[in-house]
Design a protein around this motif. Structure first.
Motif, PDB file in Angstrom:
ATOM      1  N   CYS A 148       0.824  -1.208   0.000  1.00 25.68           N
ATOM      2  CA  CYS A 148       0.000   0.000   0.000  1.00 25.68           C
ATOM      3  C   CYS A 148       0.856   1.255   0.000  1.00 25.68           C
ATOM      4  O   CYS A 148       0.540   2.245  -0.667  1.00 25.68           O
ATOM      5  CB  CYS A 148      -0.935   0.000   1.206  1.00 25.68           C
ATOM      6  N   GLN A 188     -10.842   5.494  -7.303  1.00 28.74           N
ATOM      7  CA  GLN A 188     -10.541   4.525  -6.256  1.00 28.74           C
ATOM      8  C   GLN A 188      -9.081   4.087  -6.387  1.00 28.74           C
ATOM      9  O   GLN A 188      -8.366   4.497  -7.302  1.00 28.74           O
ATOM     10  CB  GLN A 188     -11.471   3.318  -6.375  1.00 28.74           C
ATOM     11  N   SER A 191      -6.498  -1.290  -9.195  1.00 29.09           N
ATOM     12  CA  SER A 191      -7.013  -2.666  -9.137  1.00 29.09           C
ATOM     13  C   SER A 191      -5.927  -3.647  -8.708  1.00 29.09           C
ATOM     14  O   SER A 191      -6.216  -4.689  -8.108  1.00 29.09           O
ATOM     15  CB  SER A 191      -7.580  -3.066 -10.500  1.00 29.09           C
ATOM     16  N   GLN A 194      -5.986  -4.339  -4.994  1.00 28.95           N
ATOM     17  CA  GLN A 194      -7.004  -5.292  -4.567  1.00 28.95           C
ATOM     18  C   GLN A 194      -6.523  -6.720  -4.780  1.00 28.95           C
ATOM     19  O   GLN A 194      -6.725  -7.597  -3.921  1.00 28.95           O
ATOM     20  CB  GLN A 194      -8.300  -5.060  -5.345  1.00 28.95           C
ATOM     21  N   HIS A 197      -3.978  -7.464  -2.170  1.00 26.37           N
ATOM     22  CA  HIS A 197      -4.679  -7.633  -0.898  1.00 26.37           C
ATOM     23  C   HIS A 197      -5.188  -9.071  -0.765  1.00 26.37           C
ATOM     24  O   HIS A 197      -4.947  -9.752   0.252  1.00 26.37           O
ATOM     25  CB  HIS A 197      -5.839  -6.629  -0.847  1.00 26.37           C
ATOM     26  N   THR A 198      -5.888  -9.549  -1.789  1.00 24.15           N
ATOM     27  CA  THR A 198      -6.432 -10.914  -1.760  1.00 24.15           C
ATOM     28  C   THR A 198      -5.318 -11.951  -1.696  1.00 24.15           C
ATOM     29  O   THR A 198      -5.396 -12.943  -0.948  1.00 24.15           O
ATOM     30  CB  THR A 198      -7.306 -11.144  -3.001  1.00 24.15           C
ATOM     31  N   ASP A 238      -6.225 -10.464   6.289  1.00 24.31           N
ATOM     32  CA  ASP A 238      -7.138  -9.722   5.416  1.00 24.31           C
ATOM     33  C   ASP A 238      -7.613  -8.430   6.086  1.00 24.31           C
ATOM     34  O   ASP A 238      -7.705  -7.379   5.445  1.00 24.31           O
ATOM     35  CB  ASP A 238      -8.331 -10.609   5.062  1.00 24.31           C
ATOM     36  N   GLY A 242      -6.830  -4.618   4.764  1.00 23.81           N
ATOM     37  CA  GLY A 242      -7.881  -3.629   4.529  1.00 23.81           C
ATOM     38  C   GLY A 242      -7.628  -2.337   5.279  1.00 23.81           C
ATOM     39  O   GLY A 242      -7.899  -1.235   4.779  1.00 23.81           O
ATOM     40  N   ARG A 245      -5.014  -0.364   3.411  1.00 22.09           N
ATOM     41  CA  ARG A 245      -5.531   0.249   2.174  1.00 22.09           C
ATOM     42  C   ARG A 245      -6.291   1.538   2.459  1.00 22.09           C
ATOM     43  O   ARG A 245      -6.431   2.387   1.578  1.00 22.09           O
ATOM     44  CB  ARG A 245      -6.454  -0.737   1.452  1.00 22.09           C
TER      45      ARG A 245
END
Length: 658
Positions: A148, A188, A191, A194, A197-198, A238, A242, A245
């Motif tokens: 991040c 935002q 991508s 994201q 992150h996953t 997770d 979050g 982020r």
């Protein structure tokens, strides 16, 4: 005060029509984030996390009692038991939304923060069992923060709609407002973040399961704990990813905000400002790059006055209005100064009940989703709505228009003139002590403007002050005083009749500090009179003479009778212009004038001359002594018409070609 005749036969507003029994002032609150809301939101978020924690515990019982010990009858009981934390999670989420209805932003941020806190707590619990179990979470948390931190600076945020150039003329031409909203929507995060992150969360699942399995092989953990450790490590990683982020996604609370707002202290606490009136002290606005938009503006307005704000385009008139009541809403600008109204600082904001002291009515009326009646009364009670309807009728004069505005299902569908009338009536209904009207004539008819002017005059009899940014002649004629802005500087604040009379004769006036630092402001004011292409030499010549005249005025600054300001007047003629220095303390004897004239006549290039001698040398004529406007200097300066110069040059070039 200037008389104002209402157009089209409307009658002036009387004090009886103001209904002095109305509650005054209106009570309001600034938007705020209450501490209780943050506390409740955090508790709900932690409660939801505990439910997820409980689900993981049930995994241990399923493995130990059912899979290992073969107690198949317990499987159904455990399944029903696991529904309790699952239903609890739903209850916590719904209760969170119901308890903090209207605080969605707080809910979303605290949900993430609460989950991250519980994730850290889970890692601490695992560490008490074995430090090995904390390794997957620690590595995942570090990678999430690193991705991040780096990605937020390298990766480009994804827009809501990435339009192509061929589509721009459509929505910029007014064919698709929704497309315009999407094009301007806040982007935002990328991508790729994201996906990372996953991936980090899944790596936490694998790492937690692997560490738990290894500890089982060492007889440190029971086999039934493998699934629970894997799931809880995944959930904790997770949750922390979050949370990380959140620092990459732009915070809506900080978007569109001023870079800084500095409230200057009182310069002389021993002599405080009067308890009544509007007092603006050294208001300055600049960009982060250092460009100055408003420079050191100070003025005071006593209660019960109608004030006009005038000046050229880009003078900073609307910016001044916004800075008076809402400096925090000026994006990325640096604001400093002090704005006091009736002893209260208008820049202070808080969520407590307080009196509404000032209202800004922008050129584009403000509306929110809802009916016309609710927008008209500011979502007040029936009493305020009734009062608003009376005031609206005094502005539009017909019941049909009032009914159409009040009964509109969506105020945004009203016409521009109806929205203008609504915004005027709403401001008058709120009954502040200060009204700031920014270009009220935009979208308003002559009849509505006439009614507003009469209403503003009537409000002054109740002690209110109305300030108009306007070029409308009718509104300016109703003003007691006029404040003149030029290039973000206050150049004059004087009686309206005086300014109107001077402007009718072609003279303009500039007032500045009696200080050499005023040269820049003086040059900017004079340059505004020479805007034609090719006027550079005119600007340079006039500014050089004006700066020498300012030096002459500053030489009398040691006189105890000398004031803190000095004034200049300017007027254009064909082939020359007049520049007048107004200074009652300036006394130039005939001997001093003769000496300066002699020095100017015999001067050679490079010789040092006194400021007066330089003025005489570079001017067509200089007159000193008592004249039309007290003591000072009246200087005639030669100018040229750049259009004639260009014509002569074109003819010369044409003749040369032939």
């Amino acid at each position: 005060m200037s008389d104002f005749s209402t157009p089209m036969g409307s009658t002036p507003v009387s004090l009886d029509a103001l209904d002095a029994s109305d509650p005054t002032p209106t009570r309001f609150r600034d938007r705020a984030t209450p501490l209780w809301a943050v506390t409740i939101s955090t508790l709900f978020s932690l409660g939801g996390g505990v439910c997820l924690f409980a689900v993981a515990i049930f995994l241990i019982f399923f493995h130990d009692l059912v899979a290992v010990q073969g107690q198949d009858l317990v499987a159904a009981l455990l399944a029903f038991g696991a529904l309790v934390p699952i239903l609890g999670l739903i209850i916590f989420e719904v209760g969170h939304a119901r308890a903090l209805a209207g605080f969605r932003y707080i809910r979303n941020r605290n949900r993430v923060t609460g989950r991250a806190m519980l994730g850290v707590f889970t890692a601490v619990v695992f560490g008490s069992i074995s430090p090995i179990l904390t390794v997957p979470f620690a590595i995942g948390a570090f990678l999430a923060w690193l991705c991040c931190y780096v990605g937020g600076r390298i990766l480009k945020p994804e827009p809501a709609w990435d339009f192509i150039p061929a589509e721009a003329p459509s929505f910029l031409g007014g064919r698709d407002k929704r497309a315009l909203d999407l094009a301007n929507a806040r982007p935002q995060d990328a991508s790729l973040l994201q996906a990372l992150h996953t991936s980090i969360a899944l790596a936490g699942l694998v790492g937690g399961t692997a560490c738990a399995s290894w500890l089982v092989s060492l007889d440190v953990l029971a086999p039934s704990a493998i699934a629970a450790v894997g799931v809880m490590t995944y959930w904790s990683t997770d949750a922390f990813a979050g949370f990380a982020r959140q620092f990459v996604i732009p915070d809506p609370e900080s978007e569109g905000r001023a870079a800084s707002v500095c409230i200057l202290p009182e310069e002389d606490p021993q002599n405080p400002l009067p308890e009544t009136g509007l007092h603006v002290h050294r208001l300055s606005i600049r960009k982060k790059s250092g460009q100055v938009l408003l420079s050191d503006i100070s003025f005071s307005i006593e209660p019960g006055k109608v004030i006009g704000v005038s000046g050229d385009a880009f003078a900073g008139k609307s910016l001044l209005f916004q800075a008076l009541v809402a400096p925090h809403d000026l994006p990325d600008l640096i604001i400093e100064g002090r704005v006091i109204l009736n002893g209260h600082n208008l820049w202070n904001r808080n969520g407590h009940d307080q009196d509404l002291r000032a209202v800004l009515i922008p050129s584009v009326p403000l509306t929110v989703p809802g009916g016309g009646g609710r927008n008209l009364c500011g979502f007040g009670d029936r009493t305020r709505l009734s009062r608003a309807q009376k005031i609206l009728k005094s502005l539009v004069f017909t019941s049909d228009v009032v009914d159409r505005i009040v009964t509109a299902e969506d105020a945004r569908n009203l016409s521009d003139t109806e929205l203008k009338a609504l915004s005027f009536a709403r401001a008058l209904t709120l009954r502040p002590r200060l009204y700031l009207y920014d270009r009220p004539e935009d979208g308003a008819g002559e009849k509505l403007i006439g009614a507003l002017a009469n209403r503003a005059i009537a409000e002054t009899q109740l002690g209110a002050t109305s300030v108009f940014v306007t070029n409308n002649r009718q509104l300016l004629d109703a003003c007691d005083k006029i404040l003149m802005l030029q290039n973000g500087r206050l150049i004059e604040f004087a009686d309206g009749n005086e300014i109107r009379e001077r402007q009718s004769t072609g003279w303009t006036k500039f007032v500045a500090e009696r200080d050499l630092d005023s040269e820049e402001a003086l040059d900017a004011w004079l340059a505004s009179h020479f805007r034609r292409d090719g006027d550079q030499a005119n600007r340079r010549a006039v500014c050089m003479i004006a700066n020498e005249m300012l030096s002459i005025a500053c030489q009398s600054s040691g006189d105890p009778q000398a004031g803190d300001t000095v004034a200049f007047e300017f007027k254009h003629f064909a082939g020359h212009c007049l520049l007048r220095l107004l200074d009652s303390t300036l006394t130039l004897s005939s001997g001093a004038m003769a000496k300066a004239e002699a020095a100017a006549r015999t001067s050679v290039e490079g010789e040092r001359l006194s400021p007066l001698a330089k003025v005489i040398r570079d001017s067509l004529d200089v007159q000193a002594g008592d004249g039309e406007a007290a003591s000072g200097l009246l200087v005639t300066i030669k100018t040229y018409d750049p259009r004639k110069q260009q014509t002569r040059k074109a003819r010369h070039n044409e003749a040369t070609v032939r």
